[in-house]
Design a protein around this motif. Structure first.
Motif, PDB file in Angstrom:
ATOM      1  N   ARG A  26       0.722  -1.288   0.191  1.00  0.00           N
ATOM      2  CA  ARG A  26      -0.498  -0.255   0.556  1.00  0.00           C
ATOM      3  C   ARG A  26       0.565   0.768  -0.152  1.00  0.00           C
ATOM      4  O   ARG A  26       0.518   2.360  -1.007  1.00  0.00           O
ATOM      5  CB  ARG A  26      -0.784   0.011   1.247  1.00  0.00           C
ATOM      6  N   VAL A  33       1.843   7.305  -5.949  1.00  0.00           N
ATOM      7  CA  VAL A  33       1.213   8.674  -6.364  1.00  0.00           C
ATOM      8  C   VAL A  33       1.347   9.289  -6.158  1.00  0.00           C
ATOM      9  O   VAL A  33       1.551  10.908  -6.759  1.00  0.00           O
ATOM     10  CB  VAL A  33      -0.530   8.645  -5.361  1.00  0.00           C
ATOM     11  N   LYS A  37       1.213  13.320  -8.183  1.00  0.00           N
ATOM     12  CA  LYS A  37       0.833  14.500  -7.757  1.00  0.00           C
ATOM     13  C   LYS A  37       2.090  15.259  -7.851  1.00  0.00           C
ATOM     14  O   LYS A  37       1.682  16.647  -8.805  1.00  0.00           O
ATOM     15  CB  LYS A  37       0.463  14.406  -6.484  1.00  0.00           C
ATOM     16  N   VAL A  44      -0.056  17.167  -1.784  1.00  0.00           N
ATOM     17  CA  VAL A  44      -0.829  15.419  -0.967  1.00  0.00           C
ATOM     18  C   VAL A  44      -1.590  15.035  -0.816  1.00  0.00           C
ATOM     19  O   VAL A  44      -2.499  14.261  -1.070  1.00  0.00           O
ATOM     20  CB  VAL A  44       0.632  15.716  -0.243  1.00  0.00           C
ATOM     21  N   ARG A  46      -5.754  15.065   0.486  1.00  0.00           N
ATOM     22  CA  ARG A  46      -6.674  14.767   0.113  1.00  0.00           C
ATOM     23  C   ARG A  46      -7.893  14.406   1.019  1.00  0.00           C
ATOM     24  O   ARG A  46      -8.040  13.020   0.736  1.00  0.00           O
ATOM     25  CB  ARG A  46      -7.077  13.570  -0.943  1.00  0.00           C
ATOM     26  N   GLU A  50      -9.935  10.267   2.103  1.00  0.00           N
ATOM     27  CA  GLU A  50      -9.223   9.940   3.166  1.00  0.00           C
ATOM     28  C   GLU A  50     -10.702   9.520   4.405  1.00  0.00           C
ATOM     29  O   GLU A  50     -10.559   8.547   4.684  1.00  0.00           O
ATOM     30  CB  GLU A  50      -8.374  10.411   4.426  1.00  0.00           C
ATOM     31  N   GLU A  85       5.045  10.937   0.816  1.00  0.00           N
ATOM     32  CA  GLU A  85       5.194  11.622  -0.306  1.00  0.00           C
ATOM     33  C   GLU A  85       5.421  12.550   0.131  1.00  0.00           C
ATOM     34  O   GLU A  85       5.827  12.923  -0.671  1.00  0.00           O
ATOM     35  CB  GLU A  85       3.160  11.515  -0.682  1.00  0.00           C
TER      36      GLU A  85
HETATM   37  O1  PRE Z   1      -5.364   9.121  -3.016  1.00  0.00           O
HETATM   38  C1  PRE Z   1      -4.114   9.664  -2.594  1.00  0.00           C
HETATM   39  O2  PRE Z   1      -4.106  10.546  -3.045  1.00  0.00           O
HETATM   40  C2  PRE Z   1      -3.238  10.029  -2.049  1.00  0.00           C
HETATM   41  O3  PRE Z   1      -2.294  10.032  -1.977  1.00  0.00           O
HETATM   42  C3  PRE Z   1      -3.526   8.104  -1.459  1.00  0.00           C
HETATM   43  C4  PRE Z   1      -4.176   7.953   0.371  1.00  0.00           C
HETATM   44  C5  PRE Z   1      -3.552   7.650   1.410  1.00  0.00           C
HETATM   45  O4  PRE Z   1      -2.781   6.843   2.311  1.00  0.00           O
HETATM   46  O5  PRE Z   1      -5.008   6.495   0.928  1.00  0.00           O
HETATM   47  C6  PRE Z   1      -2.254   8.816   1.041  1.00  0.00           C
HETATM   48  C7  PRE Z   1      -2.797  10.614   1.059  1.00  0.00           C
HETATM   49  C8  PRE Z   1      -4.027  11.071   0.683  1.00  0.00           C
HETATM   50  O6  PRE Z   1      -4.629  12.512   1.623  1.00  0.00           O
HETATM   51  C9  PRE Z   1      -5.079  10.436   0.064  1.00  0.00           C
HETATM   52  C10 PRE Z   1      -5.022   9.347   0.655  1.00  0.00           C
END
Ligand code: PRE
Length: 360
Positions: A26, A33, A37, A44, A46, A50, A85
């Motif tokens: 994961r 990802v 980005k 980063v 979101r 989440e 990230e």
């Molecule tokens: O889906 C994304 O945009 C990701 O960067 C992955 C992830 C995750 O770990 O699921 C991590 C950070 C974001 O805030 C949202 C989700």
């Protein structure tokens, strides 16, 4: 036949190895990802994604883990993935052990860079100046009402709200000794002193109440004087090596504080719809009869629920007010957009403080 302890632990070890491999898979995906980005210059963090991940897993959860456990575990998993990230720097009213810190950890998970500040003003300044990516400030307490300084700062600042956290706030009396004897002064943030005034009147009527910048600061000072006590969280107690001389002394057993998570619009664009969203606004209306009633009409007409309505003096000397309004929904929903547009047309001043996934 039932397994013995050794066999059960061997089975748990095997599951943990599988979990570790899956979590690293994961994390590697989140890393990819992150690269995408970075290439497209997007942010980063979101929060709506989440919120969807946690909500989706809670729906799919067959148990025996509880929905709350699922949220806590995945908040931490996503916090660790996010930190791979890019590290998120989060400002809050410090020092370590404040409820603001607890709110920051609750919202972002523990894989963050801590930026403890001495005041709410400094939290806003850190997030606006870029020394922090986000700020976390209390906006409302269920016993004491709004945190006026935070509302005033939200009005003036370029920061917008991107999330909220509601925490059950339990205040404990902390000091060097485990008993109540010999306490001359109780040191805490004015909000905490107010939330515990009934208990203080009853149990420590003779003790001086001294307002300090934060509860954790009161605990820190109490660690240096046996005649002083602080009112703060259990975490502040362990941070400064204090005893819980009295447990949960807040007058309301269900005392909660709501915190706003704020950042510059360029740090995080307004979160997309998560399915359970909230819009926070501040407006003022012309000073004429019926004007306040009128701004509520568009909400009713378009079937939009209002979850909060607060007023603050506009400091114009004219008995004018700003109204802080929270509504349920997201501006991408046509009925919400229509209600907000009609409302705006009635207002002398209109500012959207933020659109974000509603907290639990
Ligand atoms: O889906 C994304 O945009 C990701 O960067 C992955 C992830 C995750 O770990 O699921 C991590 C950070 C974001 O805030 C949202 C989700």
């Amino acid at each position: 036949m039932a397994k013995n302890l050794g066999e059960l632990r061997t089975a748990i070890d095997a599951v943990d190895r599988e979990l570790l491999a899956l979590l690293n898979r994961r994390a590697a995906l989140a890393g990819q990802v992150g690269e995408l980005k970075r290439a497209e210059g997007s942010t980063v963090f979101r929060p709506e994604r989440e919120a969807q991940v946690i909500h989706g897993l809670q729906q799919a959860n067959p148990g025996p883990l509880k929905a709350g456990n699922v949220a806590t575990i995945w908040r931490e998993i996503m916090s660790a993935c996010r930190a791979l990230e890019a590290p998120q720097r989060v400002a809050y009213l410090g020092p370590a052990g404040t409820f603001s810190e607890q709110a920051a950890l609750h919202f972002f998970g523990s894989s963050i860079e801590h930026v403890p500040c001495v005041s709410f003003d400094e939290v806003f300044h850190a997030a606006a100046a870029g020394t922090a990516d986000f700020g976390v400030v209390p906006v409302e307490n269920s016993t004491e009402g709004v945190v006026t300084r935070s509302l005033d700062l939200l009005l003036q600042s370029p920061l917008h709200i991107v999330g909220e956290v509601s925490l059950l706030v339990r205040h404990h009396l902390l000091r060097l000794a485990p008993s109540l004897g010999g306490i001359e002064a109780v040191l805490a943030h004015p909000q905490a002193l107010a939330q515990c005034q009934g208990w203080l009147n009853k149990h420590l009527p003779g003790a001086e109440r001294r307002a300090v910048a934060s509860n954790a600061e009161g605990a820190r000072l109490a660690a240096g004087n046996p005649a002083w006590a602080g009112i703060a969280s259990e975490r502040a107690g362990s941070e400064f090596g204090l005893h819980l001389a009295a447990h949960a002394i807040q007058d309301d057993a269900f005392n909660r504080t709501r915190f706003a998570v704020v950042c510059l619009p360029q740090t995080l664009e307004a979160p997309r719809a998560s399915g359970r969203d909230c819009v926070s606004l501040v407006v003022s209306v012309p000073n004429r009869p019926g004007a306040v009633h009128d701004i509520l009409v568009p909400l009713k007409r378009h079937g939009v629920s209002m979850t909060r309505f607060e007023s603050r003096p506009a400091r114009s000397g004219q008995w004018e007010y700003f109204f802080y309004i929270d509504v349920q929904g997201h501006p991408s929903q046509p009925h919400v957009a229509a209600a907000l547009q009609d409302l705006q047309s009635l207002c002398a001043f209109y500012k959207v403080l933020g659109t974000y996934p509603a907290g639990e």
